[in-house]
Write a protein that holds these residues in place. Structure first.
Motif, PDB file in Angstrom:
ATOM      1  N   GLY A  45       2.379  90.152 115.110  1.00  0.00           N
ATOM      2  CA  GLY A  45       2.954  88.752 114.178  1.00  0.00           C
ATOM      3  C   GLY A  45       4.372  88.855 113.912  1.00  0.00           C
ATOM      4  O   GLY A  45       4.751  88.082 113.082  1.00  0.00           O
ATOM      5  N   LEU A  46       4.972  89.847 114.531  1.00  0.00           N
ATOM      6  CA  LEU A  46       6.482  89.719 114.461  1.00  0.00           C
ATOM      7  C   LEU A  46       7.458  89.362 115.342  1.00  0.00           C
ATOM      8  O   LEU A  46       6.960  89.565 116.634  1.00  0.00           O
ATOM      9  CB  LEU A  46       6.676  91.404 113.945  1.00  0.00           C
ATOM     10  N   THR A  47       8.637  89.000 115.068  1.00  0.00           N
ATOM     11  CA  THR A  47       9.643  88.847 116.191  1.00  0.00           C
ATOM     12  C   THR A  47      10.844  89.387 115.717  1.00  0.00           C
ATOM     13  O   THR A  47      11.206  89.311 114.475  1.00  0.00           O
ATOM     14  CB  THR A  47       9.464  87.250 116.059  1.00  0.00           C
ATOM     15  N   LYS A  48      11.607  89.367 116.612  1.00  0.00           N
ATOM     16  CA  LYS A  48      13.103  89.698 116.371  1.00  0.00           C
ATOM     17  C   LYS A  48      13.888  88.489 116.173  1.00  0.00           C
ATOM     18  O   LYS A  48      15.299  88.490 115.737  1.00  0.00           O
ATOM     19  CB  LYS A  48      13.794  90.516 117.694  1.00  0.00           C
ATOM     20  N   ASN A  49      13.394  87.233 116.516  1.00  0.00           N
ATOM     21  CA  ASN A  49      14.209  86.017 116.313  1.00  0.00           C
ATOM     22  C   ASN A  49      13.888  85.342 115.080  1.00  0.00           C
ATOM     23  O   ASN A  49      12.690  84.940 114.729  1.00  0.00           O
ATOM     24  CB  ASN A  49      13.526  85.080 117.595  1.00  0.00           C
ATOM     25  N   HIS A  50      14.873  85.211 114.255  1.00  0.00           N
ATOM     26  CA  HIS A  50      14.811  84.412 113.096  1.00  0.00           C
ATOM     27  C   HIS A  50      15.298  83.117 113.135  1.00  0.00           C
ATOM     28  O   HIS A  50      16.130  82.722 113.971  1.00  0.00           O
ATOM     29  CB  HIS A  50      15.789  85.251 111.935  1.00  0.00           C
ATOM     30  N   ILE A  51      14.447  82.196 112.379  1.00  0.00           N
ATOM     31  CA  ILE A  51      14.757  80.776 112.600  1.00  0.00           C
ATOM     32  C   ILE A  51      16.018  80.464 112.046  1.00  0.00           C
ATOM     33  O   ILE A  51      16.746  79.322 112.220  1.00  0.00           O
ATOM     34  CB  ILE A  51      13.690  80.086 111.863  1.00  0.00           C
ATOM     35  N   GLN A  52      16.863  81.304 111.272  1.00  0.00           N
ATOM     36  CA  GLN A  52      18.219  80.960 111.191  1.00  0.00           C
ATOM     37  C   GLN A  52      19.340  81.030 112.259  1.00  0.00           C
ATOM     38  O   GLN A  52      20.392  80.642 112.312  1.00  0.00           O
ATOM     39  CB  GLN A  52      18.885  81.845 109.849  1.00  0.00           C
ATOM     40  N   GLY A  53      18.581  81.403 113.513  1.00  0.00           N
ATOM     41  CA  GLY A  53      19.514  81.471 114.837  1.00  0.00           C
ATOM     42  C   GLY A  53      19.836  82.742 115.264  1.00  0.00           C
ATOM     43  O   GLY A  53      20.774  82.822 116.184  1.00  0.00           O
ATOM     44  N   TYR A  54      19.645  83.917 114.613  1.00  0.00           N
ATOM     45  CA  TYR A  54      20.187  85.221 114.865  1.00  0.00           C
ATOM     46  C   TYR A  54      18.982  86.088 115.224  1.00  0.00           C
ATOM     47  O   TYR A  54      17.643  85.799 114.996  1.00  0.00           O
ATOM     48  CB  TYR A  54      21.002  85.888 113.826  1.00  0.00           C
ATOM     49  N   THR A  55      19.075  87.166 116.060  1.00  0.00           N
ATOM     50  CA  THR A  55      18.220  88.211 116.453  1.00  0.00           C
ATOM     51  C   THR A  55      18.371  89.321 115.745  1.00  0.00           C
ATOM     52  O   THR A  55      19.727  89.545 115.580  1.00  0.00           O
ATOM     53  CB  THR A  55      18.218  88.273 118.003  1.00  0.00           C
ATOM     54  N   THR A  56      17.456  90.358 115.680  1.00  0.00           N
ATOM     55  CA  THR A  56      17.696  91.775 115.187  1.00  0.00           C
ATOM     56  C   THR A  56      17.199  92.540 116.042  1.00  0.00           C
ATOM     57  O   THR A  56      16.390  92.264 116.965  1.00  0.00           O
ATOM     58  CB  THR A  56      17.134  91.934 113.841  1.00  0.00           C
ATOM     59  N   ASP A  57      17.710  94.046 116.139  1.00  0.00           N
ATOM     60  CA  ASP A  57      17.301  94.844 116.925  1.00  0.00           C
ATOM     61  C   ASP A  57      15.755  95.313 117.034  1.00  0.00           C
ATOM     62  O   ASP A  57      15.016  95.555 117.806  1.00  0.00           O
ATOM     63  CB  ASP A  57      18.197  96.310 116.697  1.00  0.00           C
ATOM     64  N   GLU A  58      15.231  95.069 115.610  1.00  0.00           N
ATOM     65  CA  GLU A  58      13.948  95.448 115.337  1.00  0.00           C
ATOM     66  C   GLU A  58      13.148  94.180 115.143  1.00  0.00           C
ATOM     67  O   GLU A  58      13.788  93.251 114.535  1.00  0.00           O
ATOM     68  CB  GLU A  58      13.854  96.511 114.063  1.00  0.00           C
ATOM     69  N   PRO A  59      11.908  94.086 115.276  1.00  0.00           N
ATOM     70  CA  PRO A  59      11.052  92.658 114.727  1.00  0.00           C
ATOM     71  C   PRO A  59      10.836  92.627 113.252  1.00  0.00           C
ATOM     72  O   PRO A  59       9.590  92.842 112.789  1.00  0.00           O
ATOM     73  CB  PRO A  59       9.931  92.815 115.716  1.00  0.00           C
ATOM     74  N   THR A  60      11.899  92.211 112.650  1.00  0.00           N
ATOM     75  CA  THR A  60      11.886  92.237 111.112  1.00  0.00           C
ATOM     76  C   THR A  60      11.423  91.064 110.596  1.00  0.00           C
ATOM     77  O   THR A  60      11.507  90.690 109.232  1.00  0.00           O
ATOM     78  CB  THR A  60      13.150  92.811 110.554  1.00  0.00           C
ATOM     79  N   ALA A  61      11.172  90.027 111.379  1.00  0.00           N
ATOM     80  CA  ALA A  61      10.566  88.470 110.882  1.00  0.00           C
ATOM     81  C   ALA A  61       9.223  88.191 111.265  1.00  0.00           C
ATOM     82  O   ALA A  61       8.848  88.702 112.480  1.00  0.00           O
ATOM     83  CB  ALA A  61      11.642  87.325 111.404  1.00  0.00           C
ATOM     84  N   ILE A  62       8.440  87.570 110.478  1.00  0.00           N
ATOM     85  CA  ILE A  62       7.112  87.281 110.920  1.00  0.00           C
ATOM     86  C   ILE A  62       7.184  85.629 111.553  1.00  0.00           C
ATOM     87  O   ILE A  62       8.003  84.785 111.348  1.00  0.00           O
ATOM     88  CB  ILE A  62       6.346  86.987 109.557  1.00  0.00           C
ATOM     89  N   LYS A  63       6.274  86.087 112.519  1.00  0.00           N
ATOM     90  CA  LYS A  63       6.404  84.742 113.470  1.00  0.00           C
ATOM     91  C   LYS A  63       5.727  83.485 112.768  1.00  0.00           C
ATOM     92  O   LYS A  63       5.040  83.646 111.683  1.00  0.00           O
ATOM     93  CB  LYS A  63       5.497  84.976 114.655  1.00  0.00           C
ATOM     94  N   LEU A  64       6.356  82.197 113.094  1.00  0.00           N
ATOM     95  CA  LEU A  64       5.790  81.120 112.688  1.00  0.00           C
ATOM     96  C   LEU A  64       4.927  80.187 113.647  1.00  0.00           C
ATOM     97  O   LEU A  64       5.325  80.461 114.944  1.00  0.00           O
ATOM     98  CB  LEU A  64       6.805  80.112 112.156  1.00  0.00           C
ATOM     99  N   GLN A  65       3.737  79.773 113.434  1.00  0.00           N
ATOM    100  CA  GLN A  65       3.030  79.241 114.116  1.00  0.00           C
ATOM    101  C   GLN A  65       3.616  78.190 114.853  1.00  0.00           C
ATOM    102  O   GLN A  65       4.169  76.946 114.217  1.00  0.00           O
ATOM    103  CB  GLN A  65       1.652  79.113 113.607  1.00  0.00           C
ATOM    104  N   GLY A  66       3.672  78.151 116.386  1.00  0.00           N
ATOM    105  CA  GLY A  66       4.199  76.897 116.825  1.00  0.00           C
ATOM    106  C   GLY A  66       5.554  77.120 116.772  1.00  0.00           C
ATOM    107  O   GLY A  66       6.489  75.995 117.237  1.00  0.00           O
ATOM    108  N   GLY A  67       6.431  78.133 116.130  1.00  0.00           N
ATOM    109  CA  GLY A  67       7.768  78.351 115.956  1.00  0.00           C
ATOM    110  C   GLY A  67       8.301  77.645 114.762  1.00  0.00           C
ATOM    111  O   GLY A  67       9.544  77.841 114.442  1.00  0.00           O
ATOM    112  N   ASN A  68       7.633  76.820 114.388  1.00  0.00           N
ATOM    113  CA  ASN A  68       7.974  75.725 112.994  1.00  0.00           C
ATOM    114  C   ASN A  68       7.118  75.534 111.913  1.00  0.00           C
ATOM    115  O   ASN A  68       6.862  74.962 111.035  1.00  0.00           O
ATOM    116  CB  ASN A  68       8.648  74.535 113.529  1.00  0.00           C
ATOM    117  N   GLY A  69       5.606  76.244 112.239  1.00  0.00           N
ATOM    118  CA  GLY A  69       4.553  76.033 111.343  1.00  0.00           C
ATOM    119  C   GLY A  69       4.382  77.167 110.296  1.00  0.00           C
ATOM    120  O   GLY A  69       5.533  77.675 109.699  1.00  0.00           O
ATOM    121  N   ALA A  70       3.187  77.321 110.051  1.00  0.00           N
ATOM    122  CA  ALA A  70       3.128  78.343 108.881  1.00  0.00           C
ATOM    123  C   ALA A  70       3.083  79.795 109.430  1.00  0.00           C
ATOM    124  O   ALA A  70       3.464  79.839 110.383  1.00  0.00           O
ATOM    125  CB  ALA A  70       1.686  78.158 108.214  1.00  0.00           C
TER     126      ALA A  70
END
Length: 379
Positions: A45-70
């Motif tokens: 359920g984690l991703t390196k891609n943050h919706i603010q537009g940056y990426t991190t070395d580790e997957p420290t963001a939780i994914k959003l369903q469909g990229g913009n959902g819950a």
């Protein structure tokens, strides 16, 4: 270390079943939380891609369903990892900001916050106690360093005012805002860039009250909000949770505003398309003016809003006096709230801007207000 939790006093808080507005945000994990998620088999359920537009070395963001959902872990508006949820989720609807002190703010977009009692204050104090002192000290140290840099640069540019002076002027503006046409008069006064110096705030208040309401105020409100709502990423769109717990979002497309209902999986269903000219600035009645005045007083007390005025002053390369930047920020923010309240009124089929609709406007607006850029940091 100085703490201010006064904003939370006088409110009760309870999480409302079926709301899940907080689950439309993207939580970011600390490294210790990341390790805990890995040990519990939650890494999918984690991703390196943050919706603010940056990426991190580790997957420290939780994914959003469909990229913009819950949140990835939300199912049927219920959290499936409630006991393992990260600190961001545990703190909501309290936001913790460091500037020259640590301040707790209430996210008034949360429908679970209601006037009366002190359960929100108790909740916030519990959040503070759960934070590692070293983490808090580190956040405050970074914030103090950035604040000190701003103060030095603004003094060198000859535009500096102390926080006490800024809030004194903000306090002087409150009776103007509570009067019909006052938001427009305050905006006109700030745009005139008065030379305030050390003049008594009461003198400035008289000048604010006598300023002329701009003839293009409605156009200014419309164009400013259209610009804010012209967002390419659906995940960036503001979300308003209505009284039926519908997740409603809106975005500008040219001179139109598309109102959409957001589903858990990220699907957007257009429920209305409005011409921007249809969202008129309804005249607030006395109840709405009272609500607006209370919100302006809240802005004037918030450290993130103070940091926002610092950020604006720096972005404008210290070309304007900080005091007029601060008053202009209050006026512009209140104009945006006024327009957003009228947009919500159009969506809900209400054409009377009373206290109830003004409060709905705050619910549609406050999360965005707390998300403004700021000197200092949320943690």
């Amino acid at each position: 270390m100085e703490y201010d939790s006064s904003e939370l006093a006088g409110y009760s808080f309870s999480c409302l079943d079926g709301c899940a507005m907080c689950c439309l945000c993207q939580p970011e994990l600390s490294l210790s939380e990341l390790e805990r998620f890995r040990k519990r088999g939650l890494s999918a359920g984690l991703t390196k891609n943050h919706i603010q537009g940056y990426t991190t070395d580790e997957p420290t963001a939780i994914k959003l369903q469909g990229g913009n959902g819950a949140c990835h872990f939300l199912k049927g508006r219920k959290c499936t990892i409630y006991d393992s949820r990260p600190a961001f989720c545990r703190q909501f609807p309290v936001h913790i900001h460091a500037l020259h002190r640590v301040q707790l703010n209430a996210n008034l977009s949360c429908r679970g916050i209601v006037p009366g009692g002190d359960s929100l204050l108790d909740f916030g104090n519990g959040v503070l106690r759960a934070i590692d002192p070293e983490t808090m000290a580190g956040a405050l140290s970074l914030a103090e360093a950035s604040t000190a840099l701003f103060i030095r640069e603004s003094k060198e540019a000859g535009v500096h005012s102390t926080p006490e002076r800024l809030r004194e002027l903000g306090q002087a503006a409150l009776p103007v805002i509570r009067d019909r046409g006052g938001i427009g008069r305050l905006l006109a006064y700030a745009d005139s860039e008065p030379k305030l110096g050390d003049a008594p705030a009461g003198h400035a208040a008289l000048d604010m009250a006598s300023a002329k309401v701009p003839e293009d105020l409605e156009e200014t409100a419309r164009l400013g909000n259209l610009e804010q709502l012209d967002l390419e990423n659906p995940a960036w769109q503001p979300v308003y949770v209505d009284e039926r717990f519908r997740w409603l979002t809106y975005r500008a497309r040219g001179n139109s505003i598309e109102v959409e209902e957001l589903a858990e999986n990220g699907k957007l269903d257009c429920i209305a398309t409005l011409r921007a000219e249809e969202v008129n600035l309804l005249q607030p009645d006395s109840g709405a003016l009272g609500v607006f005045g209370e919100y302006a007083a809240l802005l004037n007390s918030r450290d993130p809003f103070l940091g926002y005025s610092y950020w604006l002053c720096r972005e404008e390369e210290y070309a304007h006096d900080l005091a007029t930047v601060y008053l202009g920020a209050i006026a512009t923010t209140m104009l945006d709230l006024w327009w957003r309240s009228c947009l919500v009124g159009r969506i809900l089929g209400r054409d009377n801007l009373d206290a109830r609709l003004a409060l709905e406007g705050i619910r549609a607006f406050d999360m965005d207000c707390l998300d403004m850029p700021t000197i200092g940091t949320f943690f």
